[in-house]
Structures are given as C-alpha cells and as structure tokens.
Design an enzyme around this catalytic site. Structure first.
Site, PDB file in Angstrom:
ATOM      1  N   ASP A  59     -39.981 -23.048  10.800  1.00 62.37           N
ATOM      2  CA  ASP A  59     -39.621 -22.807  12.209  1.00 62.37           C
ATOM      3  C   ASP A  59     -40.212 -21.479  12.679  1.00 62.37           C
ATOM      4  O   ASP A  59     -40.112 -21.127  13.857  1.00 62.37           O
ATOM      5  CB  ASP A  59     -38.102 -22.879  12.422  1.00 62.37           C
ATOM      6  CG  ASP A  59     -37.327 -21.918  11.539  1.00 62.37           C
ATOM      7  OD1 ASP A  59     -37.954 -21.161  10.770  1.00 62.37           O
ATOM      8  OD2 ASP A  59     -36.078 -21.926  11.617  1.00 62.37           O
ATOM      9  N   ASP A  98     -39.075 -27.575   8.049  1.00 69.77           N
ATOM     10  CA  ASP A  98     -37.927 -26.732   8.360  1.00 69.77           C
ATOM     11  C   ASP A  98     -37.154 -27.380   9.496  1.00 69.77           C
ATOM     12  O   ASP A  98     -37.726 -27.644  10.556  1.00 69.77           O
ATOM     13  CB  ASP A  98     -38.473 -25.386   8.864  1.00 69.77           C
ATOM     14  CG  ASP A  98     -37.745 -24.217   8.297  1.00 69.77           C
ATOM     15  OD1 ASP A  98     -36.720 -24.420   7.629  1.00 69.77           O
ATOM     16  OD2 ASP A  98     -38.219 -23.089   8.512  1.00 69.77           O
ATOM     17  N   LYS A 128     -35.892 -28.659   4.907  1.00 67.74           N
ATOM     18  CA  LYS A 128     -35.228 -27.402   4.523  1.00 67.74           C
ATOM     19  C   LYS A 128     -34.197 -27.034   5.588  1.00 67.74           C
ATOM     20  O   LYS A 128     -34.492 -27.146   6.786  1.00 67.74           O
ATOM     21  CB  LYS A 128     -36.258 -26.283   4.373  1.00 67.74           C
ATOM     22  CG  LYS A 128     -35.652 -24.904   4.144  1.00 67.74           C
ATOM     23  CD  LYS A 128     -36.671 -23.900   3.677  1.00 67.74           C
ATOM     24  CE  LYS A 128     -37.424 -23.172   4.757  1.00 67.74           C
ATOM     25  NZ  LYS A 128     -36.588 -22.376   5.674  1.00 67.74           N
ATOM     26  N   GLU A 197     -34.446 -15.926   0.493  1.00 70.64           N
ATOM     27  CA  GLU A 197     -35.245 -15.022   1.334  1.00 70.64           C
ATOM     28  C   GLU A 197     -34.660 -13.614   1.353  1.00 70.64           C
ATOM     29  O   GLU A 197     -33.471 -13.416   1.592  1.00 70.64           O
ATOM     30  CB  GLU A 197     -35.312 -15.580   2.772  1.00 70.64           C
ATOM     31  CG  GLU A 197     -36.045 -14.631   3.725  1.00 70.64           C
ATOM     32  CD  GLU A 197     -36.510 -15.255   5.025  1.00 70.64           C
ATOM     33  OE1 GLU A 197     -36.393 -16.488   5.182  1.00 70.64           O
ATOM     34  OE2 GLU A 197     -37.003 -14.498   5.873  1.00 70.64           O
TER      35      GLU A 197
HETATM   36  O1  KIV Z   1     -39.855 -20.768   8.715  1.00 70.66           O
HETATM   37  C1  KIV Z   1     -40.363 -20.165   7.777  1.00 70.66           C
HETATM   38  O2  KIV Z   1     -41.537 -19.800   7.811  1.00 70.66           O
HETATM   39  C2  KIV Z   1     -39.550 -19.871   6.603  1.00 70.66           C
HETATM   40  C3  KIV Z   1     -40.143 -18.954   5.591  1.00 70.66           C
HETATM   41  C4  KIV Z   1     -39.986 -17.556   6.057  1.00 70.66           C
HETATM   42  C5  KIV Z   1     -39.596 -19.193   4.259  1.00 70.66           C
HETATM   43  O3  KIV Z   1     -38.454 -20.338   6.495  1.00 70.66           O
END
Ligand code: KIV
Length: 288
Positions: A59, A98, A128, A197
């Site tokens: 995201d 995501d 995710k 993270e």
């Molecule tokens: O959205 C994203 O890029 C992420 C990374 C920072 C792991 O969740």
C-alpha cells in the site's frame, strides 16, 4: 509475427515458481530470501530476472505511485489492478498483495471477499494485513476460505492516524512482548508468513524462534528468514529513505540527468533519429 524471446526472457521463463513451500524450505535451510515492493509489470519483469523471491504490491503505492502523504489512501480497486499487473510481469515470483486500509478492518465478510478478489482478479499468491492478535479470528476465516495470509506486525503504517507518524515499535520489554504475542497468535490462526517492521533485532529474533512461519523483516535486523525493502528507497528514487534502507544506486538522479539530455536533444531537433520512409513515388505526389 511476434519477435523472438530475448535471453533474459528465456531465463525468466525457466525459473521455478516461488511458493510458500519454497520459502519454508529456504527458511529451514538457512537460506535468506529477498523481497521488494513492486507496482507494475515492467518493473516486475526485471525484478524476477534479478532473482527476487517475493514481490509485495504494497500500500506504499499510495505514496510512491499516487503521491499521497500516507498509505491509508490506497484505493482497493487500484491495488487489485496493480497486483495483477505485477503477477503478469513476474509469473514465477511469489506476489503478495497488501490489503489497503479499511478493506479488512470493518467487517469480516467484506474482508474475506476483498482478500479473495486479490487472488482471483489480482492473481496474488498471498495477501498481507497489518494485524495484532485481535485479528486472529479473521485470519482463521481467510485461511479456512483457502486464502494464504501474511500477518504484518511491529510498526504498522496504517495506524498513522493514531500514532501521529511512522515510527519504530517494540522498544520496551512490554511492547516487544505484545508484538511477539501478536505474531504467535496470527501464526496459530493460520498465517503462512509473517512480516515484522521497524522493531529491534532481538524482538525479531524471538519471533523467528517462537514461530514456524517464514518471517520477512524490514528494519528488523539480519535474523529474519527474508528481507524486504521499498524498491524506490533501494534505488534512490525517493527524496528520503529510512535509516534501514540506504539506496544502492541513485536512479532518481540518473533519470533526471538522462531526461535532461533528452530535453536538450529535443530543443536541438536531434531527438528523432528514426525516419519513416514514404512508399516509392509518393513523396513527389504530396501537395499536388
Ligand atoms: O506497503 C509496503 O510497502 C509495506 C512494506 C513497507 C513492508 O508494507
């Protein structure tokens, strides 16, 4: 007629698809896997050729593609479309999608349906979600529906409205213990992967020790099974990078300089070396 495949394209086609099983084996064998964010088919093609194991359609696209200040602005439909583009560009790479802010938090039914869209329309292999133990029942529902889930713990950028800005997590023993508990609960509920993270390395190592799922780290030290970064940070395309993501190349400056040269070529009328040729005898008739 289609043009013959390049050596690069042939090598790419020969790669064995990366699956959750591949990552589990790598984790077991102590082989660290690599992951980068990616938001389009062209880049995905090159990242697959580079040997990257997992592409996350993060995201962070809200920031680096759409120009918003934070990740919470990512539109669900756009995220699904970008995910499909990445998978088409890198068919043999694991593609993780995501789930955007508010696509899974409000209602479990909607969350499972939205996650399903990432698999069917978005061609994703895994979704995710930023989660704590309270979302374990939702992970269970997704898993029972056949949706592979990665649980993202530690610093959670979608909480920016509460925290007031991006920051690290797990700096006190109590906060660290909560993150470890979240990771364990999410894995127990069915997460096939975990992502941690911006947490201290000892907290990440404890998660690696206490769980069986491969753990991907970003700013979480070298002890994780895999490492991920935002591609634009790695390539020096962002104006600022977090301390854990020093650029390996300054592509932003290279793009600026190359395009500056092109601007000069255009202004000198030197920019179009290729000329289409009129059919024999046609040029003479022009203007008749
Ligand atoms: O959205 C994203 O890029 C992420 C990374 C920072 C792991 O969740």
């Amino acid at each position: 007629m289609t043009s013959p495949p390049t050596t690069q394209a042939m090598e790419q086609a020969e790669r064995k698809p990366i699956t959750v099983r591949t990552l589990r084996k790598m984790a077991r064998d102590g082989e660290v896997f690599s992951s980068l964010t990616c938001y389009d088919a062209t880049t995905a093609r090159w990242l697959e050729r580079a040997g990257v194991h997992v592409l996350l359609v993060g995201d962070t696209a809200a920031e680096v593609v759409l120009g918003y200040e934070s990740t919470i602005h990512m539109p669900l439909d756009v995220a699904v479309a970008l995910t499909a583009g990445v998978k088409r560009g890198a068919p043999n790479t694991m593609v993780m999608a995501d789930m955007p802010f508010m696509s899974y938090q409000a209602d479990d039914g909607d969350a499972v349906r939205n996650a399903g869209r990432f698999l069917t329309e978005g061609l994703a292999d895994v979704v995710k979600i930023e989660a704590d133990a309270s979302l374990a029942p939702l992970v269970g529902k997704m898993a029972r529906a056949g949706i592979p889930v990665c649980g993202h713990v530690g610093s959670k950028p979608q909480q920016v409205g509460l925290t007031g800005g991006y920051s690290s997590a797990g700096k006190t023993a109590a906060a660290a213990a909560r993150i470890v508990e979240d990771a364990c609960a999410l894995e127990e509920a069915g997460c096939v992967l975990l992502l941690v993270e911006a947490i201290p390395p000892e907290v990440a190592e404890l998660i690696v020790k206490k769980t069986k799922a491969p753990v991907i780290g970003i700013g979480a030290g070298p002890g994780c099974h895999g490492q991920i970064l935002v591609l634009q940070d790695l390539l020096g395309l962002t104006d600022w990078q977090p301390g854990f993501a020093p650029p390996v190349v300054h592509l932003g400056e290279a793009i600026r300089d190359a395009c500056r040269d092109w601007v000069k070529q255009v202004s000198r009328r030197e920019a179009t070396p290729h000329r289409y040729v009129m059919a024999p005898g046609e040029a003479e008739k022009l203007g008749e």
